[in-house]
Design a protein around this motif. Structure first.
Motif, short mmCIF file in Angstrom:
data_model
loop_
_atom_site.label_atom_id
_atom_site.label_comp_id
_atom_site.label_asym_id
_atom_site.label_seq_id
_atom_site.Cartn_x
_atom_site.Cartn_y
_atom_site.Cartn_z
N LEU A 142 28.28 64.27 -96.10
CA LEU A 142 27.34 63.17 -96.07
C LEU A 142 27.43 62.50 -97.44
O LEU A 142 27.07 63.12 -98.44
CB LEU A 142 25.94 63.70 -95.80
N ASP A 143 27.94 61.31 -97.47
CA ASP A 143 28.19 60.64 -98.75
C ASP A 143 29.05 61.51 -99.66
O ASP A 143 28.81 61.61 -100.86
CB ASP A 143 26.87 60.30 -99.44
N GLY A 144 30.00 62.19 -99.08
CA GLY A 144 30.93 63.00 -99.87
C GLY A 144 30.47 64.42 -100.16
O GLY A 144 31.24 65.24 -100.62
N ARG A 145 29.19 64.74 -99.86
CA ARG A 145 28.66 66.07 -100.16
C ARG A 145 28.65 66.91 -98.89
O ARG A 145 28.20 66.43 -97.85
CB ARG A 145 27.24 65.89 -100.67
N ASP A 146 29.15 68.15 -98.97
CA ASP A 146 29.23 68.97 -97.76
C ASP A 146 27.86 69.60 -97.45
O ASP A 146 27.37 70.46 -98.18
CB ASP A 146 30.27 70.07 -97.94
N VAL A 147 27.28 69.15 -96.36
CA VAL A 147 25.96 69.62 -95.94
C VAL A 147 25.95 71.13 -95.72
O VAL A 147 24.94 71.80 -95.91
CB VAL A 147 25.55 68.87 -94.65
N LEU A 148 27.09 71.66 -95.31
CA LEU A 148 27.16 73.08 -94.94
C LEU A 148 27.05 74.01 -96.15
O LEU A 148 26.83 75.20 -96.00
CB LEU A 148 28.45 73.36 -94.17
N THR A 149 27.21 73.46 -97.36
CA THR A 149 27.16 74.32 -98.55
C THR A 149 25.80 74.25 -99.25
O THR A 149 25.58 74.92 -100.25
CB THR A 149 28.23 73.88 -99.57
N LEU A 150 24.88 73.42 -98.73
CA LEU A 150 23.61 73.21 -99.43
C LEU A 150 22.67 74.40 -99.28
O LEU A 150 22.64 75.06 -98.24
CB LEU A 150 22.92 71.95 -98.89
N ASP A 151 21.86 74.66 -100.35
CA ASP A 151 20.82 75.69 -100.23
C ASP A 151 19.54 75.06 -99.69
O ASP A 151 19.47 73.86 -99.46
CB ASP A 151 20.58 76.38 -101.59
#
Lengths: 307, 271
Positions: free
Chosen positions: B73-82
């Motif tokens: 999402l806008d270059g950031r991987d949602v799957l790695t978020l805490d």
């Protein structure tokens, strides 16, 4: 509408039927002077949005509600006050297919039970092998394999298969009239067409009279020769399907048609754009009672919207 | 074209069972551009809602996103978020309108209070400021501000759905996910709501992931469309191409099974 379609006399007709529901502080006119007739081998579609009174019309026919005014005619005779035996004949002649195939079958009974029971009740002379043959016949009519399906329970079947069972169950009593209330609205598109084709086959082969209730006008066009558009308990426009859909005259019908998804028109490019700009006005005015009926084409009528 | 808002790469999701896994989403990749209206179509059980839930990380076991999947999402991987980062992501970057959204409002809270919940939690806005913002948002969806004091049951289904959409827009998300947002509504109401979304998207510039089984509707509103079949994305193309020159056999079959309002009663299946 009764005058317009004289040849083969109607099996079932509503003649000026009204039904009012009273609630604390408000009354709802669910049916206002509703008249229509069902003929053998023809499908009549009743379309409208939720709350327009479509299902009330079905319930009036199924005798779940009694009309406050007007008459229900079966083979030309008023049904009100008829003998118990005549009521029984009426019940076997008029059958219903419901919207929700997931809740209209009993989960604790097999498919065999669902088909056998109406036969026992309505065709008691049918016994043993003859009844098994009749069950197999209705199942093959709805294109299901009796050997596979009969021992199963409803939860083992898909939505489309269940709706086929509902139709088979209605056919099991040898009806003359089928009332189908949104029979495809809970099914996937690819399954939907199979059910619609089935309704068309039944109408042709068994000479059934069908009342097809829906909010999906495109499916109505696929199955019905005649169509009625209902709003606020009143039938605002009716006639032959191609005439009504091809040349709609009532503002509400035009509004409804311009809102139906049409892949040929992007948003902003609408068939009757001025109707979409005055939605509130059309809703308000179309909900008013209108006794006047105007013929706008051959067998095509409207109740003009009050100015 | 600028970098896409959403970029899904090799997304694979299984529902883990005791004896075998159900492969709900199989190696799906697609992009949604800035301000784009992207439609995802398919029949029930094809995995389209599973994808929607995964984007805002709302999926729950037994759903399992397989390694190798990416949701950028806008270059950031949602799957790695805490969890803390996810809290920031939801509403602020991705907002979701559910199928039964009109029933997703809390029946015992007024409309104003439901706006306040979101605005206070995410921006620490005061009650007075939240009220003003809520009134502004309601106006966007054609609901007069005096309905702020109403409770959900006092509004019609279509109005409730519009309230939910207004709440979703409260934090100016980049992506609005709508999972069958109008399926339970009448065609006229459906049209009113989608026209509004269509206009708001042009004004506010957010992207839309629109999920529905109604192909005709999807062609009317979407820029591009993806067709799903049993967990696979079988065709992605411009909306008009999906309609006029469908490439995949399944897309053609879908069109051939939809009764039409004008012309031939059903579309001819192109050979």
């Amino acid at each position: 509408m009764t005058d317009a379609m004289t040849e083969p006399g109607p099996i079932l007709a509503l003649d000026n039927v009204s039904k009012v529901f009273h609630r604390a502080g408000s009354t709802v006119h669910a049916a206002r002077a509703v008249s229509f007739a069902l003929h053998p081998g023809r499908t009549l579609a009743l379309v409208g949005e939720s709350g327009s009174g479509k299902t009330t019309a079905a319930r009036l026919i199924m005798r779940e509600y009694r009309p406050d005014q007007g008459r229900l005619l079966f083979r030309g005779e008023p049904i009100e006050g008829s003998a118990v035996r005549d009521m029984r004949a009426y019940r076997s002649a008029v059958q219903m297919v419901f919207q929700d195939p997931f809740s209209s079958l009993n989960p604790v009974h097999t498919i065999r039970y669902h088909l056998e029971r109406p036969m026992r009740l309505h065709q008691p002379s049918l016994k043993g092998r003859a009844r098994d043959a009749a069950i197999a016949e209705v199942l093959s009519r709805v294109k299901l394999d009796p050997a596979l399906i009969l021992p199963k329970y409803p939860h083992e079947l898909s939505g489309g298969q269940r709706q086929r069972i509902s139709i088979a169950r209605a056919l099991a009593v040898n009806p003359e009239v089928i009332i189908a209330d949104e029979p495809t609205s809970m099914l996937d598109v690819s399954v939907r067409l199979g059910i619609l084709n089935l309704l068309n086959d039944m109408k042709r082969e068994l000479k059934l009279a069908v009342l097809y209730i829906t909010h999906d006008i495109a499916t109505a066009r696929y199955v019905a020769e005649d169509i009625m558009v209902m709003y606020a308990g009143q039938i605002v426009e009716w006639g032959e399907t191609e005439s009504v859909l091809g040349n709609p005259q009532h503002p509400y019908t035009r509004l409804l048609l311009s809102a139906v998804p049409d892949p040929d028109r992007r948003f902003g490019d609408t068939r009757f754009s001025d109707e979409l700009d005055r939605i509130d006005l059309i809703r308000r005015q179309s909900a008013l009672e209108q006794a006047e009926v105007r013929e706008v084409g051959p067998r095509h009528f409207i109740r003009p919207m009050p100015a | 074209m600028s970098a896409p808002v959403l970029s899904i790469r090799n997304l694979t999701i299984d529902y883990v069972g005791a004896t075998s896994d159900f492969h709900a989403v199989k190696n799906v990749s697609f992009d949604i551009g800035r301000g784009e209206f992207f439609g995802l179509a398919g029949e029930s059980g094809c995995g389209k809602s599973t994808i929607a839930f995964a984007i805002s990380r709302l999926h729950r076991p037994p759903a399992l996103i397989r390694s190798g999947s990416q949701i950028l999402l806008d270059g950031r991987d949602v799957l790695t978020l805490d969890d803390a980062a996810l809290k920031q992501l939801r509403w602020r970057e991705v907002a979701m309108v559910f199928q039964s959204a009109m029933n997703s409002l809390n029946p015992v809270l007024s409309i104003e209070r439901q706006f306040y919940d979101v605005l206070k939690t995410h921006t620490g806005m005061s009650r007075v400021a939240a009220r003003a913002r809520a009134a502004e948002l309601l106006k966007l969806v054609d609901i007069p501000a005096d309905r702020l004091s109403a409770y959900p049951h006092q509004l019609s289904g279509g109005m409730r759905q519009r309230v939910v959409i207004a709440i979703c827009l409260a934090l100016n998300p980049k992506l609005l996910i709508m999972d069958e947002p109008t399926t339970a509504l009448d065609v006229v109401v459906q049209r009113e709501i989608l026209e509004r979304i269509h206009k708001l998207r042009q004004e506010l510039g957010f992207s839309v992931l629109f999920i529905t089984h109604d192909l005709a509707l999807m062609v009317q509103v979407s820029d591009r469309i993806g067709i799903m079949l049993e967990g696979e994305l079988v065709e992605v193309n411009d909306a008009q191409a999906i309609y006029r020159t469908p490439q995949h056999d399944y897309t053609r079959k879908l069109w051939a099974s939809i009764p039409r309002l004008t012309g031939a009663r059903i579309a001819e299946a192109t050979p």
